[in-house]
Design a protein around this motif. Structure first.
Motif, PDB file in Angstrom:
ATOM      1  N   ARG A   1       7.077  -9.720  10.167  1.00  9.78           N
ATOM      2  CA  ARG A   1       6.616  -8.929  11.300  1.00  9.78           C
ATOM      3  C   ARG A   1       6.625  -7.441  10.978  1.00  9.78           C
ATOM      4  O   ARG A   1       7.298  -6.989  10.056  1.00  9.78           O
ATOM      5  CB  ARG A   1       7.502  -9.207  12.512  1.00  9.78           C
ATOM      6  N   VAL A   2       5.865  -6.686  11.754  1.00  8.49           N
ATOM      7  CA  VAL A   2       5.766  -5.244  11.528  1.00  8.49           C
ATOM      8  C   VAL A   2       7.090  -4.587  11.915  1.00  8.49           C
ATOM      9  O   VAL A   2       7.578  -4.755  13.032  1.00  8.49           O
ATOM     10  CB  VAL A   2       4.602  -4.649  12.348  1.00  8.49           C
TER      11      VAL A   2
ATOM     12  N   THR B   1       3.708  -0.421  26.684  1.00  5.44           N
ATOM     13  CA  THR B   1       3.071  -0.313  25.373  1.00  5.44           C
ATOM     14  C   THR B   1       3.619   0.895  24.622  1.00  5.44           C
ATOM     15  O   THR B   1       3.734   1.978  25.195  1.00  5.44           O
ATOM     16  CB  THR B   1       1.546  -0.160  25.526  1.00  5.44           C
ATOM     17  N   ILE B   2       3.937   0.671  23.387  1.00  7.10           N
ATOM     18  CA  ILE B   2       4.369   1.765  22.510  1.00  7.10           C
ATOM     19  C   ILE B   2       3.267   2.012  21.490  1.00  7.10           C
ATOM     20  O   ILE B   2       2.761   1.078  20.861  1.00  7.10           O
ATOM     21  CB  ILE B   2       5.697   1.418  21.813  1.00  7.10           C
ATOM     22  N   THR B   3       2.900   3.266  21.370  1.00  3.25           N
ATOM     23  CA  THR B   3       1.893   3.667  20.393  1.00  3.25           C
ATOM     24  C   THR B   3       2.496   4.700  19.464  1.00  3.25           C
ATOM     25  O   THR B   3       3.089   5.681  19.933  1.00  3.25           O
ATOM     26  CB  THR B   3       0.659   4.263  21.089  1.00  3.25           C
TER      27      THR B   3
ATOM     28  N   GLU C   1      -7.544  10.259   0.591  1.00  2.00           N
ATOM     29  CA  GLU C   1      -6.373  10.335   1.459  1.00  2.00           C
ATOM     30  C   GLU C   1      -6.239   9.047   2.275  1.00  2.00           C
ATOM     31  O   GLU C   1      -7.215   8.315   2.458  1.00  2.00           O
ATOM     32  CB  GLU C   1      -6.435  11.539   2.387  1.00  2.00           C
ATOM     33  N   ILE C   2      -5.052   8.857   2.703  1.00  2.00           N
ATOM     34  CA  ILE C   2      -4.780   7.734   3.611  1.00  2.00           C
ATOM     35  C   ILE C   2      -4.553   8.322   4.986  1.00  2.00           C
ATOM     36  O   ILE C   2      -3.697   9.192   5.163  1.00  2.00           O
ATOM     37  CB  ILE C   2      -3.529   6.954   3.167  1.00  2.00           C
ATOM     38  N   GLY C   3      -5.318   7.863   5.910  1.00  2.03           N
ATOM     39  CA  GLY C   3      -5.178   8.380   7.266  1.00  2.03           C
ATOM     40  C   GLY C   3      -3.915   7.879   7.934  1.00  2.03           C
ATOM     41  O   GLY C   3      -3.227   6.985   7.433  1.00  2.03           O
ATOM     42  N   ALA C   4      -3.618   8.477   9.058  1.00  3.49           N
ATOM     43  CA  ALA C   4      -2.442   8.042   9.812  1.00  3.49           C
ATOM     44  C   ALA C   4      -2.615   6.587  10.230  1.00  3.49           C
ATOM     45  O   ALA C   4      -3.706   6.165  10.633  1.00  3.49           O
ATOM     46  CB  ALA C   4      -2.246   8.925  11.033  1.00  3.49           C
ATOM     47  N   ILE C   5      -1.552   5.840  10.118  1.00  2.00           N
ATOM     48  CA  ILE C   5      -1.562   4.430  10.529  1.00  2.00           C
ATOM     49  C   ILE C   5      -1.232   4.373  12.009  1.00  2.00           C
ATOM     50  O   ILE C   5      -0.172   4.845  12.434  1.00  2.00           O
ATOM     51  CB  ILE C   5      -0.536   3.624   9.726  1.00  2.00           C
ATOM     52  N   GLN C   6      -2.132   3.820  12.759  1.00  2.50           N
ATOM     53  CA  GLN C   6      -1.910   3.719  14.198  1.00  2.50           C
ATOM     54  C   GLN C   6      -1.390   2.323  14.533  1.00  2.50           C
ATOM     55  O   GLN C   6      -1.980   1.318  14.133  1.00  2.50           O
ATOM     56  CB  GLN C   6      -3.204   3.975  14.959  1.00  2.50           C
ATOM     57  N   ILE C   7      -0.309   2.286  15.267  1.00  2.00           N
ATOM     58  CA  ILE C   7       0.274   1.002  15.680  1.00  2.00           C
ATOM     59  C   ILE C   7       0.427   1.016  17.192  1.00  2.00           C
ATOM     60  O   ILE C   7       0.979   1.954  17.766  1.00  2.00           O
ATOM     61  CB  ILE C   7       1.649   0.767  15.022  1.00  2.00           C
TER      62      ILE C   7
ATOM     63  N   TYR D   1       5.715  -8.539  19.644  1.00  3.94           N
ATOM     64  CA  TYR D   1       4.401  -9.180  19.754  1.00  3.94           C
ATOM     65  C   TYR D   1       3.473  -8.523  18.739  1.00  3.94           C
ATOM     66  O   TYR D   1       3.608  -7.336  18.442  1.00  3.94           O
ATOM     67  CB  TYR D   1       3.833  -9.015  21.165  1.00  3.94           C
ATOM     68  N   THR D   2       2.564  -9.296  18.226  1.00  2.00           N
ATOM     69  CA  THR D   2       1.703  -8.780  17.174  1.00  2.00           C
ATOM     70  C   THR D   2       1.012  -7.500  17.637  1.00  2.00           C
ATOM     71  O   THR D   2       0.258  -7.506  18.612  1.00  2.00           O
ATOM     72  CB  THR D   2       0.640  -9.827  16.810  1.00  2.00           C
ATOM     73  N   PRO D   3       1.270  -6.400  16.948  1.00  6.25           N
ATOM     74  CA  PRO D   3       0.673  -5.136  17.389  1.00  6.25           C
ATOM     75  C   PRO D   3      -0.727  -4.949  16.804  1.00  6.25           C
ATOM     76  O   PRO D   3      -1.133  -5.653  15.872  1.00  6.25           O
ATOM     77  CB  PRO D   3       1.637  -4.096  16.812  1.00  6.25           C
ATOM     78  N   THR D   4      -1.440  -4.015  17.382  1.00  8.80           N
ATOM     79  CA  THR D   4      -2.720  -3.611  16.803  1.00  8.80           C
ATOM     80  C   THR D   4      -2.424  -2.528  15.776  1.00  8.80           C
ATOM     81  O   THR D   4      -1.840  -1.496  16.105  1.00  8.80           O
ATOM     82  CB  THR D   4      -3.662  -3.052  17.886  1.00  8.80           C
ATOM     83  N   VAL D   5      -2.819  -2.780  14.549  1.00 10.61           N
ATOM     84  CA  VAL D   5      -2.538  -1.838  13.461  1.00 10.61           C
ATOM     85  C   VAL D   5      -3.866  -1.387  12.855  1.00 10.61           C
ATOM     86  O   VAL D   5      -4.721  -2.225  12.557  1.00 10.61           O
ATOM     87  CB  VAL D   5      -1.666  -2.488  12.365  1.00 10.61           C
ATOM     88  N   THR D   6      -4.022  -0.095  12.711  1.00  8.27           N
ATOM     89  CA  THR D   6      -5.242   0.449  12.118  1.00  8.27           C
ATOM     90  C   THR D   6      -4.882   1.311  10.919  1.00  8.27           C
ATOM     91  O   THR D   6      -4.094   2.252  11.046  1.00  8.27           O
ATOM     92  CB  THR D   6      -6.010   1.302  13.142  1.00  8.27           C
ATOM     93  N   LEU D   7      -5.431   0.930   9.772  1.00 11.60           N
ATOM     94  CA  LEU D   7      -5.234   1.731   8.567  1.00 11.60           C
ATOM     95  C   LEU D   7      -6.592   2.232   8.116  1.00 11.60           C
ATOM     96  O   LEU D   7      -7.606   1.536   8.249  1.00 11.60           O
ATOM     97  CB  LEU D   7      -4.613   0.907   7.439  1.00 11.60           C
TER      98      LEU D   7
END
Lengths: 305, 100
Positions: A80-81, A265-267, A149-155, A118-124
């Motif tokens: 899990r994340v 929700t936590i972002t 570059e690697i952008g910020a990972i949004q969770i 719970y499975t979060p939405t992750v954007t890389l």
């Protein structure tokens, strides 16, 4: 004799309940509109006498992930994340025995950082940046590579609070991310140091390989249309998770009551950061392609995505 | 005269007949499982084993199982079901397998 016979028979024929499935009986008795369910709930019983309601308190979501045989999976083997800290920094916060507020995140007794239940939405995002040069009398622009570059990972993950244990976990997670956006300051032992570095794991080493990150943004969205429940914070709860068993000692951290939303929700935005030493000594594109830079998330050459 | 048949959820289901009379009562032996739930009878279920049986098992005719499961505590199936008395509750699955 016929009347007597009918009396005896009516007991078994009119209500042939014994053959009904336990699951449906349980569901029926726990339905809000069912008077049996209300009486059982008041008595703390479950239909079928399968257990007490307090026995299942605290086990609604499986924070300490379990194998099929019931043994607990070690945090480092959990897919899990998870957002965690290095052990040295964790000793200041969630591994600090005096910090009862963050105890659910403890490395030994908790989840070793924040796990998204719970499975979060992750954007890389991976970006290659090119500069353009519009040449005179040319049909096409020229492009010159500038950098990648690697952008910020949004969770974006959901947390629920259905019992004391989950409530304490949510509060600990909120505290964790609050800390990660603050620097050491004032009379801190490490005053002047920037906010702590965190590590992102999940879905196996090949995908989120213990990525060193800084938290650039944290938000907790509490909706208005959900219920709020009262949760004792900073106190230990019984093994079955039903009741607080004692207040924190005077040397412990805050203890009190909070009201938390049953669903929120936590972002977070995590910006991967790699030290120059790590990059210069460990990164080659060939090794990266072969996955050698992601081996052993805790090794010094790990964490590249 | 037709033969009397007791339903399987009756305490007399296993008791044989001797002519026109019931033989010595043969009550089911309810197993004492270690994981049976201990319940302290509250005011709702005081003197109401039928209500407790209905809520737990969906069958009020199983009112007698509490006395058989707790022979040292409940001598009188109804009036020993006083609030505050702690009794073991047999599981529905146990009764299913026992009573068929």
């Amino acid at each position: 004799m016929t009347g007597l016979e009918n009396d005896f028979e009516s007991g078994g024929v009119s209500r042939n309940i014994l053959s009904s499935s336990g699951t449906s009986a349980l569901a029926n008795s726990l339905s809000p509109g069912n008077s049996s369910g209300a009486r059982l709930a008041q008595a703390g019983l479950m239909a079928g006498a399968t257990g007490l309601l307090k026995d299942i308190a605290g086990s609604v979501f499986n924070i300490n992930f379990q194998n099929s045989d019931g043994s607990v999976i070690a945090p480092e083997n959990d897919w899990r994340v998870r957002v965690s800290m290095s052990s040295q920094i964790a000793n200041l916060f969630y591994d600090n025995p005096a910090n009862t507020l963050m105890r659910p995140l403890n490395s030994q007794t908790g989840t070793s950082g924040v796990v998204f239940p719970y499975t979060p939405t992750v954007t890389l995002s991976h970006t290659a940046r090119y500069g353009t040069q519009a040449l005179t009398h040319s049909n096409y622009n020229s492009y010159f590579y500038e950098g990648s570059e690697i952008g910020a990972i949004q969770i974006n993950g959901e947390f629920t609070v259905q019992n004391v244990r989950e409530g304490q976990y949510l509060m600990a997670a909120i505290q964790f991310f609050r800390i990660c956006t603050k620097m050491f300051f004032g009379r801190d032992e490490y005053a002047g140091s920037p906010p702590p570095l965190v590590f992102l794991d999940g879905y196996g080493d090949a995908y989120l390989p213990h990525i060193p990150c800084v938290v650039t943004q944290f938000s907790h969205t509490m909706q208005s249309e959900v219920d709020y429940v009262q949760i004792p914070i900073g106190v230990d709860i019984g093994s079955s998770g039903e009741l607080p068993v004692g207040p924190p000692s005077p040397n412990d951290s805050y203890g009190g009551i909070v009201r938390l939303p049953t669903s929120s929700t936590i972002t977070i935005n995590l910006q991967p950061v790699y030290s120059r030493k790590n990059i210069s000594e460990n990164f080659t594109l060939e090794n990266y392609a072969r996955g050698l830079t992601i081996q052993g998330g805790n090794s010094t050459r790990g964490g590249f995505i | 005269m037709a033969e009397v048949t007791y339903a399987r959820n009756s305490p007399y289901a296993r008791t044989k007949f001797y002519g026109n009379f019931l033989d010595v009562a043969q009550f089911p032996n309810i197993p004492k499982n270690a994981d049976d739930v201990v319940f302290e009878i509250n005011r709702t279920y005081q003197y109401r084993p039928d209500l407790l049986a209905f809520d737990l098992y969906g069958d009020a005719n199983l009112w007698w199982v509490f006395a058989l499961r707790n022979p040292n505590t409940i001598k009188d199936s109804i009036f020993d079901m006083r609030a505050g008395t702690k009794i073991y509750l047999p599981k529905k699955s146990t009764l299913d397998s026992l009573l068929g």
